[in-house]
Write an enzyme that holds these catalytic residues in place. Structure first.
Site, short mmCIF file in Angstrom:
data_model
loop_
_atom_site.label_atom_id
_atom_site.label_comp_id
_atom_site.label_asym_id
_atom_site.label_seq_id
_atom_site.Cartn_x
_atom_site.Cartn_y
_atom_site.Cartn_z
N HIS A 76 0.84 -1.19 0.00
CA HIS A 76 0.00 0.00 0.00
C HIS A 76 0.88 1.25 0.00
O HIS A 76 1.83 1.34 0.77
CB HIS A 76 -0.90 0.00 1.24
CG HIS A 76 -1.72 1.25 1.41
ND1 HIS A 76 -1.56 2.12 2.46
CD2 HIS A 76 -2.70 1.78 0.63
CE1 HIS A 76 -2.41 3.12 2.34
NE2 HIS A 76 -3.12 2.93 1.24
N SER A 77 0.59 2.18 -0.89
CA SER A 77 1.23 3.49 -0.89
C SER A 77 2.75 3.38 -1.04
O SER A 77 3.23 2.80 -2.01
CB SER A 77 0.83 4.24 0.39
OG SER A 77 1.15 5.60 0.31
#
Length: 238
Positions: A76-77
């Site tokens: 994520h991210s």
């Protein structure tokens, strides 16, 4: 049974996946959601020498120590940088890479190259007494905190966040392993409140096939705001 390895983004911890883990587990899969060095139960280890390479080694060591194979590796991210480098080192152990609203780097790029706003955060930190550490992003009036706006969710999310080392955003990824290019990839984009200047997602995977792109109509931290929908997408890759 598949093995899902969920890697959190900057400032977060492994607990940010708390709502996704049981949904994948109940479907019969093994799920790991560790906290990277300097975060969660390892927050006390944060220091100026903690960087992207540290976090890559965290995940490489976990995969090898647990002898994991056929891993669905989810980032994520900021963790898009982490999982890209891990796949470059351990391509034979990765079945699928999943970028969840994540950075997608080219060889030699760092977080500043992928998301130029990161340079502003580093410059802001340089004006403080601890120029090597960057606090979590502030809550925004309309977009909340990382796209989370529900008051109860916001209160919980605040307990998960901690500072990030500048080095995490400065160190480059190391790619180029031909075996890693053959790994299938999926890109999950969160469409609500996306910041300006975000790179368009690849139209073609490194293996030459069309990119698989899914969208979730929510903010950046979709594992908190839409855990059921995110889990349903991840289960398609089992």
């Amino acid at each position: 049974m598949s093995t899902y390895l969920l890697v959190h983004g900057a400032w977060h911890s492994g607990e940010s996946w708390q709502r996704v883990v049981p949904l994948l587990t109940m479907a019969g899969h093994r799920v790991l959601a560790p906290s990277l060095t300097g975060h969660g139960d390892r927050a006390h280890l944060l220091g100026p020498d903690v960087g992207l390479d540290t976090h890559v080694e965290d995940i490489v060591r976990l995969i090898t120590d647990e002898d994991l194979t056929d891993v669905v590796l989810v980032g994520h991210s900021y963790a898009g940088l982490v999982i890209s480098s891990v796949a470059n080192q351990l391509p034979d152990r990765i079945a699928h890479l999943v970028h969840v609203d994540a950075m997608i780097p080219a060889d030699g790029e760092n977080a500043i190259d992928v998301v130029p706003m990161t340079r502003f955060l580093i410059d802001q930190a340089a004006r403080t007494g601890t120029p090597w550490r960057i606090p979590p992003l502030p809550e925004m009036p309309s977009a909340g905190l990382f796209g989370v706006t529900d008051p109860a969710d916001l209160a919980w999310l605040r307990t998960l966040l901690s500072d990030e080392s500048v080095l995490c955003f400065q160190q480059p990824v190391r790619l180029g392993n031909p075996a890693a290019a053959r790994i299938a990839r999926t890109y999950i984009r969160c469409t609500a409140g996306a910041p300006p200047g975000v790179r368009p997602l690849p139209e073609v995977q490194p293996n030459g096939t069309p990119a698989q792109v899914w969208e979730l109509p929510t903010g950046h931290d979709c594992m908190i705001t839409m855990p059921v929908e995110l889990s349903e997408l991840l289960l398609k890759l089992a």
